[in-house]
Structure formats: structure tokens, C-alpha cells
Enzyme design. Sequence first.
Site, PDB file in Angstrom:
ATOM      1  N   ASP A  67       3.861 -18.760  11.034  1.00 23.00           N
ATOM      2  CA  ASP A  67       4.545 -18.921   9.600  1.00 23.00           C
ATOM      3  C   ASP A  67       6.036 -18.845   9.764  1.00 23.00           C
ATOM      4  O   ASP A  67       6.470 -18.200  10.481  1.00 23.00           O
ATOM      5  CB  ASP A  67       3.797 -17.848   8.633  1.00 23.00           C
ATOM      6  CG  ASP A  67       3.783 -16.435   9.373  1.00 23.00           C
ATOM      7  OD1 ASP A  67       4.556 -16.137  10.099  1.00 23.00           O
ATOM      8  OD2 ASP A  67       2.842 -15.863   8.770  1.00 23.00           O
ATOM      9  N   ASP A 136      -2.380  -6.411   1.976  1.00 25.31           N
ATOM     10  CA  ASP A 136      -3.587  -7.215   0.875  1.00 25.31           C
ATOM     11  C   ASP A 136      -4.597  -7.688   1.661  1.00 25.31           C
ATOM     12  O   ASP A 136      -5.183  -8.361   1.058  1.00 25.31           O
ATOM     13  CB  ASP A 136      -2.715  -7.905  -0.088  1.00 25.31           C
ATOM     14  CG  ASP A 136      -2.084  -9.061   0.684  1.00 25.31           C
ATOM     15  OD1 ASP A 136      -2.149  -9.101   1.719  1.00 25.31           O
ATOM     16  OD2 ASP A 136      -1.400 -10.000  -0.246  1.00 25.31           O
ATOM     17  N   HIS A 138      -3.949  -9.920   4.178  1.00 26.60           N
ATOM     18  CA  HIS A 138      -3.746 -11.343   4.645  1.00 26.60           C
ATOM     19  C   HIS A 138      -3.546 -11.248   5.997  1.00 26.60           C
ATOM     20  O   HIS A 138      -3.042 -10.347   6.845  1.00 26.60           O
ATOM     21  CB  HIS A 138      -2.429 -11.870   3.996  1.00 26.60           C
ATOM     22  CG  HIS A 138      -1.152 -11.183   4.196  1.00 26.60           C
ATOM     23  ND1 HIS A 138      -0.125 -10.667   3.200  1.00 26.60           N
ATOM     24  CD2 HIS A 138      -0.573 -10.934   5.419  1.00 26.60           C
ATOM     25  CE1 HIS A 138       0.889 -10.330   3.864  1.00 26.60           C
ATOM     26  NE2 HIS A 138       0.604 -10.442   5.257  1.00 26.60           N
ATOM     27  N   GLU A 143      -2.985 -15.457   1.664  1.00 27.67           N
ATOM     28  CA  GLU A 143      -3.002 -14.266   0.610  1.00 27.67           C
ATOM     29  C   GLU A 143      -4.553 -14.396   0.065  1.00 27.67           C
ATOM     30  O   GLU A 143      -5.229 -15.238   0.173  1.00 27.67           O
ATOM     31  CB  GLU A 143      -2.024 -14.339  -0.401  1.00 27.67           C
ATOM     32  CG  GLU A 143      -0.553 -14.588   0.028  1.00 27.67           C
ATOM     33  CD  GLU A 143       0.098 -12.992   0.336  1.00 27.67           C
ATOM     34  OE1 GLU A 143      -0.907 -12.246   0.982  1.00 27.67           O
ATOM     35  OE2 GLU A 143       0.942 -12.818   0.201  1.00 27.67           O
TER      36      GLU A 143
HETATM   37  C1  F6R Z   1       3.981 -12.492  10.128  1.00 26.26           C
HETATM   38  C2  F6R Z   1       2.748 -12.534   9.503  1.00 26.26           C
HETATM   39  C3  F6R Z   1       2.066 -11.412   8.660  1.00 26.26           C
HETATM   40  C4  F6R Z   1       2.189 -10.134   9.071  1.00 26.26           C
HETATM   41  C5  F6R Z   1       1.759  -9.137   8.091  1.00 26.26           C
HETATM   42  C6  F6R Z   1       1.740  -7.584   8.530  1.00 26.26           C
HETATM   43  O1  F6R Z   1       4.226 -13.560  10.934  1.00 26.26           O
HETATM   44  O2  F6R Z   1       1.910 -13.510   9.746  1.00 26.26           O
HETATM   45  O3  F6R Z   1       0.621 -11.939   8.516  1.00 26.26           O
HETATM   46  O4  F6R Z   1       1.478  -9.896  10.397  1.00 26.26           O
HETATM   47  O5  F6R Z   1       2.324  -9.158   7.051  1.00 26.26           O
HETATM   48  O6  F6R Z   1       3.278  -7.304   8.861  1.00 26.26           O
HETATM   49  P1  F6R Z   1       3.891  -6.032   9.392  1.00 26.26           P
HETATM   50  O7  F6R Z   1       3.436  -5.951  10.925  1.00 26.26           O
HETATM   51  O8  F6R Z   1       5.205  -6.033   9.067  1.00 26.26           O
HETATM   52  O9  F6R Z   1       3.086  -4.992   8.586  1.00 26.26           O
END
Ligand code: F6R
Length: 262
Positions: A67, A136, A138, A143
Amino acid sequence: MRIIITKDYQELSQKAASLIAQQLKEKPSSVLCFATGSTPLGTYENLVSLCKDGKADFSKVFTFNLDEYYGLADDHPQSYHYFMSEHLFKHVNLRKGKSLIPDGTVKNIKEYCKHYEWEMKQKGGIDLQLLGLGSDGHIGFNEPGSSLGSRTRLKTLDEQTVKDNSRFFDSEKDVPRYVLTMGIGTIMEARKIVFLVSGENKASILQKVVEGPVTSMVPASALQLHPNTVLIADEPAASKLARKDYYSYVEKMQERYEKGEI
Ligand code: F6R
């Protein structure tokens, strides 16, 4: 889902890096897909060390990323282009032009997202997908409520994700509200998934992901349907799993089997 519970974040990071290094040994021309955020930072650090020691070779690898924030240019310090370059790409022997990250500045979004998926197909599909978990539920930026069959597209971030990610920005209002993200359907096509979850703040959601029903309300629960996912969770993240002891027992038995002890 194979579930590996590590004593801490350090061990999680070492295990994840060694699984990726093993993948590169087995298939030097692997197509990898990376995630950003805090969780994989230790993995990337370990991969850089392995590469410097000649134990991980990126010379034939092609990489994608899950992403990117929509509206941030490549050189923005909070863009995922910048993140990947800073934390991994510029420290390993990945060749120039051998990585693709969604472009957060494109105008024709639909065409572009289709093209991103086409590029993946052209490269033969993703061999190993690295994932983190949002608070959440994701994965990527799919989401709650995202279709479990979704493809790469523009998504609006949940307010919770905006709050969670504001720690990387000067203030919450600076967090982009839109992202380009691979879909859950896209992620599920990876041949292998290494799913990293760390910290007590992820314990409740991880319990739902692993032990709850498969539902678009908890997007990562779709991974229950993936045939080759390895979850690496540290003790704090795994602390609310009802069958935690069983998962650790299975892992010990698996190690014995791999050593030829049974
Ligand atoms: C980032 C991504 C997100 C993160 C998720 C957890 O490229 O795809 O799904 O893996 O938001 O983020 P952290 O590791 O910062 O808790």
C-alpha cells in the site's frame, strides 16, 4: 495457519527474517511483497544484517508493496516509498528498478490499480507476502467491511487507523485519509504469507483474527482460509489466544518432526 509464538519482538523479527532468507535460498528469483509500519522494522534490520553477512541475496528478487498513502509523493518522509528505501532497499543488493510500490500521485486511479495487479501477474505472482495487523483487524489497508474478494483500489482510512498512524506525522490532521491498497483477494493469492503481530495492544484483535469467525468485519480473519500462512506473534500479542498452549505444543512437535526425531 501455522502459529509461532516468540518470547519477544526481537525473536519475532529474527524468525521472520530467517523465513524470508530461507525463501530466497529456495528460490533466488522470488517475488516478495512487503508491508510497512512499526512491526516489520526489526525484520528489515535483521534482513539487512543477513544480506551483509552473505546469508540473504536480493540480486534476483523483485518486490512489491501492499500500500501507499494517496497524495504523498515518493520523496515524502512519511511515504511508504521513502520508508522502504530507508529501512531496507538502500541497504541490500536489490537491483534498481526491481521494486514496485503503489504510486500515491496517480490521477487515473482505476486504470493504475488494474495495472498494478497486471504487473504482479506478469512477474508470476507473489511468492512470499509479509503482513502486519492493524488494531481494527486490517491487513494492507483493508478496513473492516472490506470485501474479502477485494482487489487493489483506493480506500478511505478508518478513523482508528488515522489515529494509530498519527504517531508518524506532526499531527492527526496531516495523516492522509486515502490510500491505495492491495485487496484481500489480491493478498490471498500469495503462495506464502508471513503474518507478524507484536504487542499487547494487538492481543484482543489477534484473538478474533485466529479464533473468531471469518468475517469482513475482521479483515485479517480471511487468513484462516489461506493454505500457507505462518503467523509469528510475540508473547504479549498472543496472550489472549484461548488455545495458546496448544499452538506452542504443535510448534514443538513440528520442530521435532523437522529434526527427524519422530
Ligand atoms: C502497512 C500496512 C498495515 C500495517 C498495520 C500495522 O503497509 O499494510 O496493514 O501492517 O497498520 O501497523 P503497525 O505495524 O505500525 O502496527
